[in-house]
Each structure stands twice: as structure tokens, then as C-alpha cells.
Design an enzyme around this catalytic site. Structure first.
Site, mmCIF file in Angstrom:
data_model
loop_
_atom_site.group_PDB
_atom_site.id
_atom_site.type_symbol
_atom_site.label_atom_id
_atom_site.label_comp_id
_atom_site.label_asym_id
_atom_site.label_seq_id
_atom_site.Cartn_x
_atom_site.Cartn_y
_atom_site.Cartn_z
ATOM 1 N N SER A 1 0.815 -1.212 0.000
ATOM 2 C CA SER A 1 0.000 0.000 0.000
ATOM 3 C C SER A 1 0.850 1.263 0.000
ATOM 4 O O SER A 1 1.986 1.282 0.471
ATOM 5 C CB SER A 1 -0.886 0.038 1.241
HETATM 6 N N1 SAH Z 1 0.379 -5.515 3.922
HETATM 7 C C1 SAH Z 1 1.139 -5.867 2.742
HETATM 8 C C2 SAH Z 1 0.367 -5.662 1.477
HETATM 9 C C3 SAH Z 1 -0.502 -6.783 1.261
HETATM 10 S S1 SAH Z 1 -1.180 -6.966 -0.364
HETATM 11 C C4 SAH Z 1 2.427 -5.101 2.674
HETATM 12 O O1 SAH Z 1 2.671 -4.225 3.508
HETATM 13 O O2 SAH Z 1 3.199 -5.389 1.773
HETATM 14 C C5 SAH Z 1 -2.401 -8.149 0.109
HETATM 15 C C6 SAH Z 1 -1.847 -9.504 0.439
HETATM 16 O O3 SAH Z 1 -2.952 -10.288 0.901
HETATM 17 C C7 SAH Z 1 -1.275 -10.232 -0.768
HETATM 18 O O4 SAH Z 1 0.021 -10.652 -0.471
HETATM 19 C C8 SAH Z 1 -2.228 -11.404 -0.955
HETATM 20 O O5 SAH Z 1 -1.598 -12.580 -1.430
HETATM 21 C C9 SAH Z 1 -2.774 -11.604 0.438
HETATM 22 N N2 SAH Z 1 -4.065 -12.308 0.505
HETATM 23 C C10 SAH Z 1 -5.127 -12.205 -0.326
HETATM 24 N N3 SAH Z 1 -6.125 -13.020 0.077
HETATM 25 C C11 SAH Z 1 -5.681 -13.666 1.197
HETATM 26 C C12 SAH Z 1 -6.247 -14.635 2.070
HETATM 27 N N4 SAH Z 1 -7.460 -15.135 1.900
HETATM 28 N N5 SAH Z 1 -5.491 -15.051 3.110
HETATM 29 C C13 SAH Z 1 -4.230 -14.576 3.329
HETATM 30 N N6 SAH Z 1 -3.656 -13.657 2.532
HETATM 31 C C14 SAH Z 1 -4.356 -13.198 1.482
#
Ligand code: SAH
Length: 197
Positions: free
Chosen positions: A52
């Protein structure tokens, strides 16, 4: 980044600012995109995921009201950047990611930076992490269509969750069986994937 994007937009909670100053954002971003690490936007990770925009990380962190004694659950480890910020503020962080490549890489980055009070799991974030529940706070960084009930149930009474639902950001405080929701504006997150669906 801090002066213009964070303080300049009214986020001035000292503990959040200090944590954001201390975490080297570029270390969490793949080399191909690293030159954009401190820009005012989301940055690509691999596999179609993004870290983000700094302001959104700051806003969500402030909304979670993390105390030093807190145990925090994070859903969507991604790069591990948000995890690092939470780890500086909380006692321990439990982070769940469904894509093992990203989860593994995040773990390596966080360990190389010396963070040791982080617990990692590859799995479905919709299930939370029952063995370690209840949590003082839950940070969700992928967007489901509605509030996942299992996550709400893993919050302590009085605990808070920060979560994008669709394209809207909410904080949700647990008051007994009731979810007290406050809206904090529009956001764009990658979808929270339902593996069973
Ligand atoms: N907070 C992170 C950004 C995350 S992007 C940072 O600082 O980099 C969102 C993430 O959620 C992705 O890596 C994606 O693979 C994960 N995601 C999506 N659906 C999910 C689920 N059901 N369970 C666990 N992770 C999930």
C-alpha cells in the site's frame, strides 16, 4: 515521505511516525520497483500483489491504536512492510499470507532486519489464527466483500480491527457480540481471495 505524505496530511501520532521512520521501506520492495519505494503510491510486489501507499499504511496503523502490550493478527503479509511497522509498536505480530513465495520472502526480509517477535503462517486468512486468538487488534490488508465472521470472533472484547471492505475502509470495534463500524473513506486493495470459492 514522512514530512510530505504522512505529517503533511495530518497523521501525527508520534509512535506511528517513529515506527514509519525506522522501517526501511525499500528493503521490502523487489529490486525492479525499488526506485519507487518512497513515492506517494502503492508499489508492485510480484504475483500481482501490491504494498500500500505509505499514507494508507500510516492511516491504518493509527486507526488500529496499537499498544506496547498488544498481540496483533495481520492478514495479508505481502512484502512484510506493514508487518514491520506493527512489530515496532506491538508486543507480537501473527501474520498470515496465502502465497508462500511472498510469505517466505517477507520472512527473510524481516529476519534480516532483526525482527523476532513475528509469527508467520502460510494459509487462508479467512480462518485467522485460532490457536493464538483472541487478539487485541486485527489488521486486514486485502479486501473481502464483507466482514469475515471468523476474524471478528478472534478479536478480544473491546478490540479493534482495521479492514477494507470492498473499496471502503473501516475500523470495527468489538463490543460483546456487536461490531461497531466506523467508515474512514475510500481505498483500493487487492481482493482477499477465497480459496474454497
Ligand atoms: N500488507 C502488505 C500488502 C498486502 S497486499 C504489505 O505491507 O506489503 C495483500 C496480500 O494479501 C497479498 O500478499 C495477498 O496474497 C494476500 N491475501 C489475499 N487473500 C488472502 C487470504 N485469503 N489469506 C491470506 N492472505 C491473502
Amino acid at each position: 515521505m514522512i514530512e510530505e505524505q504522512i505529517r503533511g496530511r495530518g497523521l501525527d501520532e508520534p509512535r506511528v511516525i517513529e515506527a514509519m521512520r525506522a522501517v526501511p521501506r525499500h528493503r521490502f520492495i523487489p529490486e525492479a520497483y525499488r526506485s519507487h519505494a518512497y513515492e506517494d503510491c502503492a508499489v508492485s510486489l510480484d504475483l500481482g500483489q501490491t504494498v500500500s501507499q505509505p499514507y494508507i499504511v500510516g492511516l491504518m496503523t493509527r486507526l488500529l491504536d496499537v499498544r506496547e502490550s498488544d498481540r496483533i493478527l495481520e492478514i495479508g503479509t505481502g512484502s512484510g512492510y506493514q508487518t514491520a511497522i506493527l512489530a515496532r509498536l506491538a508486543q507480537s505480530v501473527f501474520t498470515v499470507e496465502r502465497l508462500s513465495v511472498l510469505g517466505q520472502r517477507a520472512r527473510e526480509t524481516l529476519e534480516s532486519l532483526g525482527y523476532d517477535d513475528i509469527h508467520y503462517r502460510i494459509g487462508d486468512g479467512y480462518e485467522g489464527w485460532t490457536e493464538h486468538a483472541p487478539f487485541d487488534g486485527i489488521m486486514v490488508t486485502a479486501a473481502p466483500d464483507k466482514l469475515p465472521d471468523a476474524l471478528f470472533r478472534q478479536l478480544k472484547d473491546g478490540g479493534k480491527m482495521v479492514i477494507p471492505i470492498g473499496e471502503e475502509l473501516y475500523s470495527v470495534t468489538r463490543s460483546g457480540e456487536e461490531a461497531v463500524k466506523v467508515h474512514h473513506g475510500g481505498v483500493r486493495f487487492v481482493p482477499m481471495v477465497e480459496d474454497g470459492a
